[in-house]
Design a protein around this motif. Structure first.
Motif, PDB file in Angstrom:
ATOM      1  N   THR A 382       0.820  -1.216   0.000  1.00 27.55           N
ATOM      2  CA  THR A 382       0.000   0.000   0.000  1.00 27.55           C
ATOM      3  C   THR A 382       0.854   1.266   0.000  1.00 27.55           C
ATOM      4  N   ALA A 383       2.175   1.102  -0.050  1.00 29.49           N
ATOM      5  CA  ALA A 383       3.065   2.269  -0.081  1.00 29.49           C
ATOM      6  C   ALA A 383       3.061   2.894  -1.476  1.00 29.49           C
ATOM      7  N   GLU A 384       3.474   4.151  -1.545  1.00 32.13           N
ATOM      8  CA  GLU A 384       3.638   4.789  -2.852  1.00 32.13           C
ATOM      9  C   GLU A 384       4.875   4.214  -3.540  1.00 32.13           C
ATOM     10  N   GLU A 385       4.933   4.375  -4.851  1.00 31.45           N
ATOM     11  CA  GLU A 385       6.084   3.868  -5.590  1.00 31.45           C
ATOM     12  C   GLU A 385       7.355   4.581  -5.131  1.00 31.45           C
ATOM     13  N   LEU A 386       8.498   3.990  -5.455  1.00 31.25           N
ATOM     14  CA  LEU A 386       9.772   4.603  -5.096  1.00 31.25           C
ATOM     15  C   LEU A 386       9.939   5.888  -5.892  1.00 31.25           C
ATOM     16  N   GLN A 387      10.074   7.002  -5.192  1.00 33.85           N
ATOM     17  CA  GLN A 387      10.246   8.292  -5.858  1.00 33.85           C
ATOM     18  C   GLN A 387      11.729   8.660  -5.850  1.00 33.85           C
ATOM     19  N   VAL A 388      12.256   8.977  -7.019  1.00 31.32           N
ATOM     20  CA  VAL A 388      13.652   9.379  -7.158  1.00 31.32           C
ATOM     21  C   VAL A 388      13.682  10.882  -7.426  1.00 31.32           C
ATOM     22  N   ALA A 389      14.497  11.599  -6.661  1.00 33.67           N
ATOM     23  CA  ALA A 389      14.568  13.052  -6.815  1.00 33.67           C
ATOM     24  C   ALA A 389      16.015  13.490  -6.990  1.00 33.67           C
ATOM     25  N   ASN A 390      16.196  14.487  -7.853  1.00 29.36           N
ATOM     26  CA  ASN A 390      17.505  15.060  -8.105  1.00 29.36           C
ATOM     27  C   ASN A 390      17.445  16.558  -7.855  1.00 29.36           C
ATOM     28  N   TYR A 391      18.279  17.022  -6.925  1.00 25.01           N
ATOM     29  CA  TYR A 391      18.353  18.436  -6.588  1.00 25.01           C
ATOM     30  C   TYR A 391      19.675  18.995  -7.105  1.00 25.01           C
ATOM     31  N   GLY A 392      19.600  19.951  -8.035  1.00 25.94           N
ATOM     32  CA  GLY A 392      20.804  20.628  -8.487  1.00 25.94           C
ATOM     33  C   GLY A 392      21.137  21.773  -7.542  1.00 25.94           C
ATOM     34  N   VAL A 393      22.084  22.632  -7.942  1.00 24.66           N
ATOM     35  CA  VAL A 393      22.454  23.781  -7.109  1.00 24.66           C
ATOM     36  C   VAL A 393      21.224  24.648  -6.882  1.00 24.66           C
ATOM     37  N   GLY A 394      20.934  24.938  -5.617  1.00 18.94           N
ATOM     38  CA  GLY A 394      19.755  25.733  -5.260  1.00 18.94           C
ATOM     39  C   GLY A 394      18.503  24.904  -5.089  1.00 18.94           C
ATOM     40  N   GLY A 395      18.561  23.610  -5.471  1.00 21.03           N
ATOM     41  CA  GLY A 395      17.393  22.742  -5.326  1.00 21.03           C
ATOM     42  C   GLY A 395      17.025  22.549  -3.867  1.00 21.03           C
ATOM     43  N   GLN A 396      15.731  22.579  -3.546  1.00 21.72           N
ATOM     44  CA  GLN A 396      15.297  22.516  -2.156  1.00 21.72           C
ATOM     45  C   GLN A 396      13.861  22.032  -2.083  1.00 21.72           C
ATOM     46  N   TYR A 397      13.415  21.756  -0.847  1.00 24.40           N
ATOM     47  CA  TYR A 397      12.009  21.450  -0.545  1.00 24.40           C
ATOM     48  C   TYR A 397      11.754  22.093   0.813  1.00 24.40           C
ATOM     49  N   GLU A 398      11.013  23.197   0.825  1.00 19.91           N
ATOM     50  CA  GLU A 398      10.834  23.988   2.045  1.00 19.91           C
ATOM     51  C   GLU A 398      10.031  23.219   3.096  1.00 19.91           C
ATOM     52  N   PRO A 399       9.997  23.707   4.362  1.00 15.47           N
ATOM     53  CA  PRO A 399       9.344  22.974   5.452  1.00 15.47           C
ATOM     54  C   PRO A 399       7.931  22.504   5.108  1.00 15.47           C
ATOM     55  N   HIS A 400       7.670  21.238   5.406  1.00 17.16           N
ATOM     56  CA  HIS A 400       6.385  20.623   5.061  1.00 17.16           C
ATOM     57  C   HIS A 400       6.173  19.385   5.928  1.00 17.16           C
ATOM     58  N   PHE A 401       4.944  18.899   5.943  1.00  7.78           N
ATOM     59  CA  PHE A 401       4.613  17.619   6.573  1.00  7.78           C
ATOM     60  C   PHE A 401       4.485  16.570   5.469  1.00  7.78           C
ATOM     61  N   ASP A 402       4.944  15.360   5.737  1.00  9.89           N
ATOM     62  CA  ASP A 402       4.691  14.279   4.783  1.00  9.89           C
ATOM     63  C   ASP A 402       3.270  13.752   4.932  1.00  9.89           C
ATOM     64  N   PHE A 403       2.705  13.841   6.139  1.00 10.83           N
ATOM     65  CA  PHE A 403       1.353  13.310   6.372  1.00 10.83           C
ATOM     66  C   PHE A 403       0.289  14.365   6.094  1.00 10.83           C
ATOM     67  N   GLY A 404      -0.926  13.903   5.853  1.00  8.17           N
ATOM     68  CA  GLY A 404      -2.051  14.807   5.667  1.00  8.17           C
ATOM     69  C   GLY A 404      -2.672  15.150   7.006  1.00  8.17           C
ATOM     70  N   ARG A 405      -2.843  16.452   7.269  1.00  6.81           N
ATOM     71  CA  ARG A 405      -3.433  16.865   8.543  1.00  6.81           C
ATOM     72  C   ARG A 405      -4.958  16.706   8.507  1.00  6.81           C
ATOM     73  N   LYS A 406      -5.573  16.867   9.681  1.00 14.53           N
ATOM     74  CA  LYS A 406      -7.026  16.655   9.786  1.00 14.53           C
ATOM     75  C   LYS A 406      -7.812  17.628   8.924  1.00 14.53           C
ATOM     76  N   ASP A 407      -7.256  18.812   8.694  1.00 16.76           N
ATOM     77  CA  ASP A 407      -7.959  19.789   7.864  1.00 16.76           C
ATOM     78  C   ASP A 407      -7.715  19.537   6.374  1.00 16.76           C
ATOM     79  N   GLU A 408      -7.021  18.422   6.053  1.00 17.83           N
ATOM     80  CA  GLU A 408      -6.760  18.043   4.668  1.00 17.83           C
ATOM     81  C   GLU A 408      -7.300  16.631   4.411  1.00 17.83           C
ATOM     82  N   PRO A 409      -8.606  16.432   4.569  1.00 20.80           N
ATOM     83  CA  PRO A 409      -9.171  15.069   4.507  1.00 20.80           C
ATOM     84  C   PRO A 409      -9.004  14.404   3.145  1.00 20.80           C
TER      85      PRO A 409
END
Length: 509
Positions: A382-409
């Motif tokens: 039931t897991a999501e597929e393997l996600q491969v990510a490549n970050y070049g210079v300046g590549g980022q992912y700003e603060p976030h939750f991996d899980f869905g909160r209660k207000d995001e049903p």
């Protein structure tokens, strides 16, 4: 024919203001449309006037006739006229009501629409206003009331705030949503409601690190709409964060953005010697899993709360190269789950390229999935597929939750596998500088090391979200960063990770 021009910066397209000649043409286009609209209104008014006269005449006639129906219909002329009206005149009235007076206006509108500005043009004009605001230090009230040299109209504060929000410009979002709220408080007539404005405003303020003010606006929103789902979720989170701040000083009081940047630089990491002494490294076989009884893996504690572990030498160079080989032809701008729609979409706060790899397309991917299952004890079907990510210079992912909160049903509704219970992250390259995975709320920083993987639970055993797992991928300063991750979902884990009895039960298992 007008000509539009655009500027391209870092793959983000926006339109700039056009020449005065082009804008003048647009004014005359709009004037022509207004004339056409007035012609349509006159035609509609004429039609309605004819219908009104007919209704008034029939109202008077039927009022008289129904006083003595038999006497009225005893006159042969009256009987004939009733037949004529019902057989012919009501049909004529129906044709009049159904007649279309919009042809001229719609035709003109269709012809002129090819010269209309686009969404990009509107965004560009809004950005130009924001640049002028910053350059000449104009407050939102001055611009919104049109109080500038020359004849100016009032600006649409809400729309400017919304465009700033879509550009992840929370500073200007706050300025313009606050001005929109001020005008509503002063009684300005608008189709806009305060709840919507307060929703944007509180979130923009939170993103700038002012949790107490964000909480105040959230409470005001809930006074207007006590059932507002997102606001109720935010209320709980903001109160949680403020409580943490009261218990700690120094680093916790710093706005999230600054904490994130400090951690990326290797500053401000909070781990006391006593806590650090409780972190261990070990050979791990996950309760004597048959695959690892004779060859246990090396595991080390990275952080205590939330509990983050790293597995060393867990993926080989050969496997890494195969994953890269499979992923490279498919790399696209990375997406995130939109909490409102549950669908994947691009976002400016995640700058990387990613691809998804399935187990059935290569035996090596299936073996890697099985390895994660053996070491975590969690179901991978039931897991999501393997996600491969490549970050070049300046590549980022700003603060976030991996899980869905209660207000995001609807966050993962399309998947039908419940919330994201845990995250497994492979580091597939060393990074010369930058690129750490940081957890701003707790001051943790995990640095990339090729061939290792880190793992943590996003949900407590009760199913409640662990807000301390909010994390970010720091910008790559020098080098190239390759990672692959597996987001593991709730479905199928019922017997593998039983529910806890309290909200925060089971944070370490």
């Amino acid at each position: 024919m007008r000509l539009w021009f655009t500027q391209y910066i870092d793959d983000n397209i926006f339109s700039d203001l056009h020449s005065s000649g082009q804008m003048t043409d647009l004014l005359y286009t709009e004037k022509d449309l207004v004339t056409s609209l007035k012609d349509y209104i006159r035609a509609e008014e004429n039609k309605l006037e004819q219908v009104k006269r007919w209704a008034d005449k029939l109202d008077s006639l039927t009022a008289t006739a129904t006083q003595d129906p038999e006497g009225f219909l005893g006159h042969p002329v009256n009987a004939f006229k009733l037949m004529k009206r019902l057989n012919t005149e009501w049909g004529d009235l129906e044709s009049l009501v159904l007649s279309d007076t919009t042809d001229g206006f719609i035709s003109n509108l269709t012809i002129q629409r090819q010269y209309f500005p686009t969404d990009e043009d509107q965004t560009g004009a809004a950005k130009a206003l924001l640049r002028l605001q910053d350059t000449y230090r104009l407050d939102a009230n001055t611009i919104s009331t049109g109080n500038l040299p020359g004849k100016g109209l009032k600006s649409d504060c809400y729309e400017l705030g919304k465009i700033a929000y879509s550009e992840v410009d929370y500073y200007h979002t706050e300025l313009w949503m606050a001005q929109a709220l001020k005008q509503l408080d002063e009684g300005e007539k608008s189709t806009l409601d305060k709840v919507t404005v307060l929703d944007y405003l509180s979130y923009a303020i939170y993103q700038q690190g002012e949790i107490e003010r964000a909480l105040e606006y959230t409470k005001r929103l809930l006074e207007l709409d006590p059932e507002h789902q997102r606001a109720n979720g935010n209320l709980k989170y903001f109160e949680f964060q403020l409580e943490k701040q009261k218990k700690a000083a120094g680093f916790s009081l710093i706005p999230e953005r600054k904490k994130y940047e400090m951690l990326c630089r290797g500053e401000g990491i909070r781990m006391t010697p006593r806590r650090e002494s409780r972190l261990f490294c070990r050979y791990y076989d996950n309760n004597r899993n048959p695959m690892y009884v004779l060859a246990p893996v090396k595991q080390q504690d990275e952080w205590d709360s939330p509990y983050i572990v790293r597995y060393l030498d867990i993926i080989s160079d050969k496997e890494i190269e195969r994953i890269k080989q499979l992923a490279k032809p498919r790399l696209r701008r990375a997406t995130v789950h939109d909490p409102q729609t549950g669908k994947l979409t691009t976002a400016q706060y995640r700058v990387s390229k990613s691809a998804w790899l399935t187990g059935y397309e290569d035996p090596m991917i299936e073996r890697i999935n099985q390895r994660i299952e053996d070491l975590t004890g969690l179901e991978m079907d039931t897991a999501e597929e393997l996600q491969v990510a490549n970050y070049g210079v300046g590549g980022q992912y700003e603060p976030h939750f991996d899980f869905g909160r209660k207000d995001e049903p609807d966050a993962f509704k399309e998947l039908g596998t419940g919330n994201r219970i845990a995250t497994w992250l492979f580091y597939m390259s060393d990074v010369s500088a930058g690129g750490a995975t940081v957890f701003p709320d707790v001051g943790a920083a995990v640095w990339p090391k090729k061939g290792t993987a880190v793992f943590w639970y996003n949900l407590f055993a009760s199913g409640e979200g662990d807000y301390s797992t909010r994390h970010a991928a720091c910008p790559v300063l020098v080098g190239n960063k390759w990672v692959s991750n597996k987001w593991i979902h709730e479905r199928g884990q019922e017997w593998r990770r039983p529910c806890g009895l309290t909200e925060t039960d089971g944070w370490k298992n």
